[in-house]
Enzyme design. Structure first.
Site, PDB file in Angstrom:
ATOM      1  N   ARG A  47       6.483  -3.718   5.581  1.00 36.46           N
ATOM      2  CA  ARG A  47       5.174  -4.134   5.874  1.00 36.46           C
ATOM      3  C   ARG A  47       4.229  -3.318   5.286  1.00 36.46           C
ATOM      4  O   ARG A  47       3.214  -3.530   4.934  1.00 36.46           O
ATOM      5  CB  ARG A  47       4.990  -3.478   7.414  1.00 36.46           C
ATOM      6  N   GLY A  48       4.630  -2.403   4.471  1.00 27.88           N
ATOM      7  CA  GLY A  48       3.731  -1.603   3.353  1.00 27.88           C
ATOM      8  C   GLY A  48       2.879  -2.324   2.423  1.00 27.88           C
ATOM      9  O   GLY A  48       2.094  -1.802   2.058  1.00 27.88           O
ATOM     10  N   GLU A 104       5.374  -4.653  -4.337  1.00 26.48           N
ATOM     11  CA  GLU A 104       5.839  -3.698  -3.576  1.00 26.48           C
ATOM     12  C   GLU A 104       4.647  -2.380  -3.386  1.00 26.48           C
ATOM     13  O   GLU A 104       4.127  -2.160  -4.072  1.00 26.48           O
ATOM     14  CB  GLU A 104       7.136  -2.753  -4.203  1.00 26.48           C
ATOM     15  N   ASP A 108      10.188   4.749  -5.054  1.00 32.53           N
ATOM     16  CA  ASP A 108      10.589   6.099  -4.948  1.00 32.53           C
ATOM     17  C   ASP A 108      12.047   6.564  -5.745  1.00 32.53           C
ATOM     18  O   ASP A 108      11.991   6.627  -6.670  1.00 32.53           O
ATOM     19  CB  ASP A 108      10.689   6.415  -3.386  1.00 32.53           C
ATOM     20  N   ASP A 164       3.006   4.258   5.567  1.00 33.31           N
ATOM     21  CA  ASP A 164       2.745   4.914   7.088  1.00 33.31           C
ATOM     22  C   ASP A 164       3.394   6.293   7.131  1.00 33.31           C
ATOM     23  O   ASP A 164       4.027   6.507   6.235  1.00 33.31           O
ATOM     24  CB  ASP A 164       3.655   3.825   8.032  1.00 33.31           C
TER      25      ASP A 164
HETATM   26  P1  IMP Z   1      13.050   3.910  -2.310  1.00 29.41           P
HETATM   27  O1  IMP Z   1      14.145   2.763  -2.002  1.00 29.41           O
HETATM   28  O2  IMP Z   1      13.458   5.101  -2.543  1.00 29.41           O
HETATM   29  O3  IMP Z   1      12.180   3.527  -3.716  1.00 29.41           O
HETATM   30  O4  IMP Z   1      11.869   3.877  -1.559  1.00 29.41           O
HETATM   31  C1  IMP Z   1      10.808   2.689  -1.199  1.00 29.41           C
HETATM   32  C2  IMP Z   1      10.510   2.587   0.260  1.00 29.41           C
HETATM   33  O5  IMP Z   1      10.180   3.846   0.857  1.00 29.41           O
HETATM   34  C3  IMP Z   1       9.022   2.235   0.341  1.00 29.41           C
HETATM   35  O6  IMP Z   1       9.026   0.943   0.315  1.00 29.41           O
HETATM   36  C4  IMP Z   1       8.404   2.925   1.379  1.00 29.41           C
HETATM   37  O7  IMP Z   1       8.586   2.010   2.329  1.00 29.41           O
HETATM   38  C5  IMP Z   1       8.922   4.152   1.570  1.00 29.41           C
HETATM   39  N1  IMP Z   1       8.356   5.160   0.836  1.00 29.41           N
HETATM   40  C6  IMP Z   1       8.757   5.989  -0.232  1.00 29.41           C
HETATM   41  N2  IMP Z   1       8.137   7.039  -0.331  1.00 29.41           N
HETATM   42  C7  IMP Z   1       7.007   7.064   0.599  1.00 29.41           C
HETATM   43  C8  IMP Z   1       5.730   7.695   0.849  1.00 29.41           C
HETATM   44  O8  IMP Z   1       5.426   8.523   0.200  1.00 29.41           O
HETATM   45  N3  IMP Z   1       5.021   7.193   1.901  1.00 29.41           N
HETATM   46  C9  IMP Z   1       5.394   6.007   2.729  1.00 29.41           C
HETATM   47  N4  IMP Z   1       6.541   5.458   2.491  1.00 29.41           N
HETATM   48  C10 IMP Z   1       7.195   5.951   1.458  1.00 29.41           C
END
Ligand code: IMP
Length: 185
Positions: A47-48, A104, A108, A164
């Site tokens: 949803r972000g 997106e 992260d 969120d």
């Molecule tokens: P990744 O798979 O580690 O790249 O994570 C990506 C997802 O983690 C994003 O789509 C967010 O939903 C969540 N996420 C990562 N960092 C944050 C943050 O600092 N605040 C909120 N959501 C985050």
């Protein structure tokens, strides 16, 4: 429910700076897809990515369509993604031969977007690119291409503008850093 003022460590990106960057990204995308002939499809990962998509699409001058997909990652706690991504809501659109741009909120570790790219890549789009508002580059575990990047941000837990904390605060018009101690986590 806490007021965000109680745990806001700092405002990282204010509303005006966010909107300015979204306008720049929209202009860049409009130039790059000028010849897409209506075949551009923006895909928002729920949803972000919603506030970003809604603002971005209004800054894209070329004809395009939008669609949504939802995924959930499992295996570790809510704040870390495992990369074990499960599709919980699929697209309504057949993406074969479409120019797909994934929208997106934040990248992260890179695991989520890597799995989504792998999945969508099997569906034979004409092209497949990534537009991410925020990039926590220092946390990257998996190499992923980011074709359009809003901001490179430091390693901190951020919220607002789609992001969120326990599903709340997505409505805030700025990106803030959480003081996790004050939040109580
Ligand atoms: P990744 O798979 O580690 O790249 O994570 C990506 C997802 O983690 C994003 O789509 C967010 O939903 C969540 N996420 C990562 N960092 C944050 C943050 O600092 N605040 C909120 N959501 C985050």
């Amino acid at each position: 429910m806490q007021n965000y003022q109680d745990f806001l460590a700092e405002t990282l990106i204010d509303p005006e700076t966010l909107q300015q960057r979204v306008r720049e990204l929209g202009a860049e995308i409009s130039r790059d897809y000028a010849d897409a002939n209506g075949n551009l499809l923006l895909i928002c990962i729920l949803r972000g990515g919603v506030p970003f998509l809604v603002d971005l699409m209004r800054c894209i001058a070329v004809p395009h369509r939008i669609d949504f997909m939802a995924i959930s990652s499992y295996g570790v706690g809510a704040r870390e993604s495992s990369g074990n991504v499960r599709l919980t809501m699929d697209l309504m659109t057949n993406i074969k031969d479409k120019h797909v741009l994934l929208v997106e909120d934040i990248i992260d570790s890179g695991r989520t977007i890597a799995s989504v790219l792998e999945l969508l890549g099997t569906r034979q789009p004409a092209s497949l690119k990534v537009c991410a508002l925020l990039d926590k580059e220092s946390r990257r575990e998996v190499e992923v291409p980011i074709h359009y990047r809003g901001f490179n941000i430091p390693d901190a837990y951020v919220f607002g503008y789609g992001l969120d904390i326990d599903e709340y605060y997505r409505n805030l018009p700025f990106i803030g850093v959480v003081d996790l101690e004050k939040y109580g986590k």
